[in-house]
Each structure stands twice: as structure tokens, then as C-alpha cells.
Design a protein around this motif. Structure first.
Motif, PDB file in Angstrom:
ATOM      1  N   ASP A 160      49.485  29.487  42.411  1.00 45.47           N
ATOM      2  CA  ASP A 160      49.788  30.393  41.303  1.00 45.47           C
ATOM      3  C   ASP A 160      49.339  31.816  41.614  1.00 45.47           C
ATOM      4  OD1 ASP A 160      50.936  28.339  39.835  1.00 45.47           O
ATOM      5  OD2 ASP A 160      49.075  27.875  38.766  1.00 45.47           O
ATOM      6  N   LEU A 161      48.173  31.959  42.258  1.00 45.40           N
ATOM      7  CA  LEU A 161      47.709  33.294  42.646  1.00 45.40           C
ATOM      8  C   LEU A 161      48.705  33.942  43.598  1.00 45.40           C
ATOM      9  CD1 LEU A 161      43.895  32.738  43.299  1.00 45.40           C
ATOM     10  CD2 LEU A 161      44.923  34.036  41.429  1.00 45.40           C
ATOM     11  N   VAL A 162      49.115  33.195  44.613  1.00 47.56           N
ATOM     12  CA  VAL A 162      50.043  33.718  45.616  1.00 47.56           C
ATOM     13  C   VAL A 162      51.365  34.119  44.961  1.00 47.56           C
ATOM     14  CG1 VAL A 162      51.399  33.099  47.662  1.00 47.56           C
ATOM     15  CG2 VAL A 162      48.976  32.450  47.512  1.00 47.56           C
ATOM     16  N   ASP A 163      51.873  33.273  44.064  1.00 44.10           N
ATOM     17  CA  ASP A 163      53.154  33.541  43.407  1.00 44.10           C
ATOM     18  C   ASP A 163      53.085  34.712  42.434  1.00 44.10           C
ATOM     19  OD1 ASP A 163      54.421  31.474  44.749  1.00 44.10           O
ATOM     20  OD2 ASP A 163      54.258  30.057  43.079  1.00 44.10           O
ATOM     21  N   ASN A 164      51.987  34.814  41.695  1.00 51.70           N
ATOM     22  CA  ASN A 164      51.903  35.791  40.616  1.00 51.70           C
ATOM     23  C   ASN A 164      51.154  37.073  40.959  1.00 51.70           C
ATOM     24  OD1 ASN A 164      53.196  34.338  38.301  1.00 51.70           O
ATOM     25  ND2 ASN A 164      51.666  32.814  38.875  1.00 51.70           N
ATOM     26  N   ILE A 165      50.278  37.017  41.949  1.00 50.59           N
ATOM     27  CA  ILE A 165      49.491  38.183  42.337  1.00 50.59           C
ATOM     28  C   ILE A 165      49.553  38.288  43.858  1.00 50.59           C
ATOM     29  CG2 ILE A 165      47.280  39.392  42.106  1.00 50.59           C
ATOM     30  CD1 ILE A 165      46.506  37.310  39.970  1.00 50.59           C
ATOM     31  N   PRO A 166      50.632  38.845  44.395  1.00 53.21           N
ATOM     32  CA  PRO A 166      50.775  38.911  45.855  1.00 53.21           C
ATOM     33  C   PRO A 166      49.588  39.569  46.564  1.00 53.21           C
ATOM     34  CG  PRO A 166      52.832  39.505  44.776  1.00 53.21           C
ATOM     35  CD  PRO A 166      51.799  39.378  43.698  1.00 53.21           C
ATOM     36  N   MET A 213      48.815  37.496  33.956  1.00 56.27           N
ATOM     37  CA  MET A 213      48.324  36.174  34.263  1.00 56.27           C
ATOM     38  C   MET A 213      46.824  36.129  34.010  1.00 56.27           C
ATOM     39  SD  MET A 213      48.333  34.315  37.976  1.00 56.27           S
ATOM     40  CE  MET A 213      47.423  32.806  38.122  1.00 56.27           C
ATOM     41  N   LYS A 214      46.368  35.080  33.382  1.00 58.12           N
ATOM     42  CA  LYS A 214      44.941  34.869  33.159  1.00 58.12           C
ATOM     43  C   LYS A 214      44.367  34.147  34.372  1.00 58.12           C
ATOM     44  CE  LYS A 214      41.040  34.319  30.900  1.00 58.12           C
ATOM     45  NZ  LYS A 214      40.053  35.348  31.102  1.00 58.12           N
ATOM     46  N   VAL A 215      43.369  34.746  35.029  1.00 62.24           N
ATOM     47  CA  VAL A 215      42.748  34.160  36.208  1.00 62.24           C
ATOM     48  C   VAL A 215      41.429  33.502  35.822  1.00 62.24           C
ATOM     49  CG1 VAL A 215      41.828  34.621  38.518  1.00 62.24           C
ATOM     50  CG2 VAL A 215      43.783  35.937  37.676  1.00 62.24           C
ATOM     51  N   THR A 216      41.251  32.265  36.259  1.00 58.85           N
ATOM     52  CA  THR A 216      39.991  31.546  36.083  1.00 58.85           C
ATOM     53  C   THR A 216      39.631  30.884  37.406  1.00 58.85           C
ATOM     54  OG1 THR A 216      40.889  29.368  35.495  1.00 58.85           O
ATOM     55  CG2 THR A 216      40.668  30.999  33.698  1.00 58.85           C
ATOM     56  N   LYS A 217      38.461  30.299  37.469  1.00 65.61           N
ATOM     57  CA  LYS A 217      38.069  29.592  38.686  1.00 65.61           C
ATOM     58  C   LYS A 217      38.952  28.374  38.920  1.00 65.61           C
ATOM     59  CE  LYS A 217      34.561  26.748  36.503  1.00 65.61           C
ATOM     60  NZ  LYS A 217      33.174  26.344  36.490  1.00 65.61           N
ATOM     61  N   ASP A 218      39.638  27.915  37.869  1.00 64.98           N
ATOM     62  CA  ASP A 218      40.517  26.748  37.967  1.00 64.98           C
ATOM     63  C   ASP A 218      41.971  27.116  38.268  1.00 64.98           C
ATOM     64  OD1 ASP A 218      38.425  24.900  37.379  1.00 64.98           O
ATOM     65  OD2 ASP A 218      38.577  25.474  35.280  1.00 64.98           O
ATOM     66  N   THR A 219      42.233  28.395  38.487  1.00 63.93           N
ATOM     67  CA  THR A 219      43.587  28.835  38.822  1.00 63.93           C
ATOM     68  C   THR A 219      43.967  28.277  40.187  1.00 63.93           C
ATOM     69  OG1 THR A 219      43.333  30.866  37.535  1.00 63.93           O
ATOM     70  CG2 THR A 219      45.058  30.851  39.206  1.00 63.93           C
ATOM     71  N   GLU A 220      45.148  27.722  40.264  1.00 67.08           N
ATOM     72  CA  GLU A 220      45.643  27.173  41.519  1.00 67.08           C
ATOM     73  C   GLU A 220      45.964  28.313  42.495  1.00 67.08           C
ATOM     74  OE1 GLU A 220      46.093  23.909  42.416  1.00 67.08           O
ATOM     75  OE2 GLU A 220      45.247  23.238  40.494  1.00 67.08           O
ATOM     76  N   ILE A 221      45.624  28.111  43.760  1.00 64.81           N
ATOM     77  CA  ILE A 221      45.910  29.105  44.793  1.00 64.81           C
ATOM     78  C   ILE A 221      47.398  29.435  44.816  1.00 64.81           C
ATOM     79  CG2 ILE A 221      45.950  29.529  47.285  1.00 64.81           C
ATOM     80  CD1 ILE A 221      43.141  29.778  46.123  1.00 64.81           C
ATOM     81  N   ASP A 246      37.687  40.241  39.915  1.00 64.09           N
ATOM     82  CA  ASP A 246      38.473  41.136  40.771  1.00 64.09           C
ATOM     83  C   ASP A 246      39.952  40.761  40.768  1.00 64.09           C
ATOM     84  OD1 ASP A 246      36.129  42.453  41.397  1.00 64.09           O
ATOM     85  OD2 ASP A 246      35.969  41.638  43.426  1.00 64.09           O
ATOM     86  N   LEU A 247      40.236  39.466  40.838  1.00 67.06           N
ATOM     87  CA  LEU A 247      41.627  39.018  40.840  1.00 67.06           C
ATOM     88  C   LEU A 247      42.283  39.272  39.478  1.00 67.06           C
ATOM     89  CD1 LEU A 247      41.152  35.790  42.925  1.00 67.06           C
ATOM     90  CD2 LEU A 247      42.476  37.803  43.601  1.00 67.06           C
ATOM     91  N   GLN A 248      41.513  39.187  38.401  1.00 65.83           N
ATOM     92  CA  GLN A 248      42.053  39.499  37.086  1.00 65.83           C
ATOM     93  C   GLN A 248      42.443  40.972  37.021  1.00 65.83           C
ATOM     94  OE1 GLN A 248      42.635  37.235  34.345  1.00 65.83           O
ATOM     95  NE2 GLN A 248      43.945  38.998  33.976  1.00 65.83           N
ATOM     96  N   GLU A 249      41.609  41.831  37.626  1.00 67.18           N
ATOM     97  CA  GLU A 249      41.945  43.258  37.669  1.00 67.18           C
ATOM     98  C   GLU A 249      43.234  43.489  38.457  1.00 67.18           C
ATOM     99  OE1 GLU A 249      38.818  45.906  38.923  1.00 67.18           O
ATOM    100  OE2 GLU A 249      37.340  44.871  37.670  1.00 67.18           O
ATOM    101  N   LEU A 250      43.394  42.788  39.581  1.00 73.22           N
ATOM    102  CA  LEU A 250      44.640  42.906  40.345  1.00 73.22           C
ATOM    103  C   LEU A 250      45.822  42.452  39.514  1.00 73.22           C
ATOM    104  CD1 LEU A 250      43.689  41.573  43.904  1.00 73.22           C
ATOM    105  CD2 LEU A 250      44.255  43.913  43.269  1.00 73.22           C
ATOM    106  N   SER A 251      45.662  41.371  38.790  1.00 71.83           N
ATOM    107  CA  SER A 251      46.728  40.853  37.949  1.00 71.83           C
ATOM    108  C   SER A 251      47.095  41.852  36.856  1.00 71.83           C
ATOM    109  CB  SER A 251      46.309  39.524  37.313  1.00 71.83           C
ATOM    110  OG  SER A 251      47.329  39.036  36.470  1.00 71.83           O
ATOM    111  N   ASP A 252      46.090  42.456  36.251  1.00 75.14           N
ATOM    112  CA  ASP A 252      46.330  43.412  35.163  1.00 75.14           C
ATOM    113  C   ASP A 252      47.071  44.662  35.648  1.00 75.14           C
ATOM    114  OD1 ASP A 252      45.025  41.650  33.482  1.00 75.14           O
ATOM    115  OD2 ASP A 252      43.140  42.775  33.468  1.00 75.14           O
ATOM    116  N   LYS A 253      46.937  45.000  36.917  1.00 78.41           N
ATOM    117  CA  LYS A 253      47.591  46.176  37.480  1.00 78.41           C
ATOM    118  C   LYS A 253      49.071  45.930  37.774  1.00 78.41           C
ATOM    119  CE  LYS A 253      43.477  48.138  39.598  1.00 78.41           C
ATOM    120  NZ  LYS A 253      42.825  48.470  40.857  1.00 78.41           N
ATOM    121  N   GLN A 254      49.485  44.705  37.774  1.00 80.06           N
ATOM    122  CA  GLN A 254      50.877  44.374  38.130  1.00 80.06           C
ATOM    123  C   GLN A 254      51.812  44.578  36.978  1.00 80.06           C
ATOM    124  OE1 GLN A 254      51.749  41.481  40.833  1.00 80.06           O
ATOM    125  NE2 GLN A 254      49.819  41.672  41.872  1.00 80.06           N
TER     126      GLN A 254
END
Length: 69
Positions: free
Chosen positions: A11-17, A1-9, A61-69
Motif C-alpha cells: 500500500d505504501l508503494v502504491d499510494n506513496i511512491p 492515506m492514513k499511515v500506521t505501523k500496520d500499513t502494508e508495504i 515521516d511517511l504520513q507527511e509524505l502522504s499528506d504532500k501528495q
């Protein structure tokens, strides 16, 4: 998942627990009553008075978490 400042919360919860605990550790509660809050990462951070530099750190930081999944 690509994380940006415009990413919906939601989507973060669903894709990056792990984002839930990461954001909570930084003072941004992204869940209320078990449901994700509405809005973007930037909006949630601005509500807590974080500046643009801190928001960019969250994105990275959240992009790094996403990349680890």
C-alpha cells in the motif's frame, strides 16, 4: 492515506511512491525484483532491528509524505 505501523508495504508503494526511496535511505528495502515485499511497515522495520520509537518516526515521516501528495 492514513499511515500506521500496520500499513502494508504494498500500500505504501502504491499510494506513496516517495516511500520507496525514504525507506531505502533508512535501510529498509521495500522492493525486490520490482515487486513490493509482503508485510507491514512494522514487520519490515523489525526485521532490520528498528525499535518502536524509530518505527513511530517512520510512520510520522511517511504520513507527511502522504499528506504532500
Amino acid at each position: 492515506m492514513k499511515v500506521t505501523k500496520d500499513t502494508e508495504i504494498e500500500d505504501l508503494v502504491d499510494n506513496i511512491p516517495d516511500s520507496v526511496s525514504y525507506l531505502a535511505d533508512h535501510g529498509i528495502r521495500c522492493l525486490r525484483c520490482g515487486e513490493p515485499i509482503w508485510g507491514t511497515l512494522e514487520e519490515a522495520a523489525k526485521e532490520k532491528d528498528f525499535d518502536d520509537d524509530k518505527i513511530e518516526k517512520f510512520v510520522n515521516d511517511l504520513q507527511e509524505l502522504s499528506d504532500k501528495q
